[in-house]
Design an enzyme around this catalytic site. Structure first.
Site, PDB file in Angstrom:
ATOM      1  N   ASP A 192       8.646   9.614 -22.959  1.00 32.48           N
ATOM      2  CA  ASP A 192       8.327  10.636 -23.213  1.00 32.48           C
ATOM      3  C   ASP A 192       8.369  11.924 -22.614  1.00 32.48           C
ATOM      4  OD1 ASP A 192       9.746  11.246 -25.804  1.00 32.48           O
ATOM      5  OD2 ASP A 192       7.731  11.025 -26.981  1.00 32.48           O
ATOM      6  N   LYS A 212      16.858   6.253 -31.796  1.00 33.57           N
ATOM      7  CA  LYS A 212      16.817   6.414 -30.264  1.00 33.57           C
ATOM      8  C   LYS A 212      17.290   4.668 -30.691  1.00 33.57           C
ATOM      9  CE  LYS A 212      13.521   9.753 -30.575  1.00 33.57           C
ATOM     10  NZ  LYS A 212      11.483  10.420 -30.200  1.00 33.57           N
ATOM     11  N   GLN A 254       6.410   7.078 -31.777  1.00 39.45           N
ATOM     12  CA  GLN A 254       6.803   7.948 -32.830  1.00 39.45           C
ATOM     13  C   GLN A 254       6.119   9.597 -33.472  1.00 39.45           C
ATOM     14  OE1 GLN A 254      10.144   8.713 -32.823  1.00 39.45           O
ATOM     15  NE2 GLN A 254       9.721  10.759 -33.993  1.00 39.45           N
TER      16      GLN A 254
END
Length: 296
Positions: A120, A53, A97
């Site tokens: 997200d 990412k 994460q």
């Protein structure tokens, strides 16, 4: 019939090309989209995801930074970091994460992220906005599935879509995205799960089948109507003694048999995965645009 293979990498590359133009427009305003990825502990899988990412963000010209915390960090410490990132104008997007080490409250951590920086798309405020049809960041994998369908010429508009799996990461938000009264949506959606009576019949009624149930090769050819489009979101490890690693990655769809029935199908790996990371970048750039009053 042998299905068309919908390659996620090619679609993701096209979207990233569009994003570069938006990043350049922001640069003229002396704005560089910033993404902060918080990694707690040293889970090998999480390390790999975060590295990918951050690298993708930097390649696009974003300020991608990974902030590492020890596995024994307290909840207070994690929430304090999130609060600092919320207040830091350098970062337009924040991603923690998951999974977090035991003892840390994932729900509280996600909810601590400011909704405008929630790239997200999982904050309750943003999930509520999605259900109401209001603008806001969308969960990355479901948004990637929608873009994959639209950009491959298989728009869900006016189609019957069956989603296998009702999880909060894919099934539920994808259903909400595809049922919106909007371009690239307007689908009639059925959400199937382990308690669905006569699941094969429910899937065979669909023009588009999306598998996100987390069971290797669960969707078989007899569950798919000839000519349907099949999107495989699953990522599963299965034993394979012939490989050095001792395993191989497969999806939730029995690819080899279903490809002989479907008109189009996504592979695993190389299908939905590249779109998930790309949608994270889309959400980050969009957050930077909102911060300065621009709209894509």
């Amino acid at each position: 019939m042998t299905a068309e293979i919908i390659e996620g990498k090619a679609i993701a590359a096209g979207i990233r090309g569009e994003l570069r133009d938006r990043v350049e427009r922001l640069a003229k305003l002396t704005v560089r989209p910033g993404l902060a990825v918080v990694l707690v502990g040293n889970n090998p899988a999480s390390e790999s995801y975060v590295r990918g990412k951050t690298q993708a963000a930097q390649e696009l010209g974003l300020a991608g930074e990974t902030i590492r915390l020890a596995a024994d960090s307290t909840q207070e410490h994690v929430l304090g970091l999130v609060a600092d990132l919320n207040a830091d104008p350098r970062y337009h997007g924040i991603l923690v994460q998951l999974p977090l080490p035991g003892g840390l409250d994932e729900r509280a951590t996600v909810e601590a992220i400011h909704p405008e920086k929630d790239v997200d798309g999982l904050h309750p405020v943003n999930m509520g906005r999605l259900l109401r049809g209001e603008p806001g960041p969308r969960p990355c994998t479901p948004l990637g599935v929608q873009q994959m369908l639209v950009r491959s010429g298989h728009s869900p508009e006016g189609k019957r879509v069956a989603i296998v799996g009702r999880g909060i990461l894919v099934g539920k938000p994808l259903a909400a995205i595809l049922m919106q009264k909007a371009p690239g949506a307007d689908a009639t959606v059925t959400v199937c799960h382990s308690r669905t009576p006569d699941l094969p019949a429910a899937l065979r009624s669909a023009d588009i089948v999306v598998a996100a149930i987390g069971v290797a090769c669960f969707v078989t050819a007899d569950m798919v109507r000839p000519g349907a489009v099949v999107v495989d979101v699953g990522i599963n490890r299965v034993a394979d003694p012939s490989r050095k690693s001792g395993y191989r990655i497969v999806g939730d769809v029995d690819f080899e048999t279903v490809r002989e029935v479907a008109s189009a199908i996504t592979p695993v790996p190389g299908g939905v995965g590249p779109l998930t990371v790309t949608m994270l970048l889309v959400n980050t750039v969009a957050a930077a645009e909102r911060a300065v009053g621009l709209h894509a």
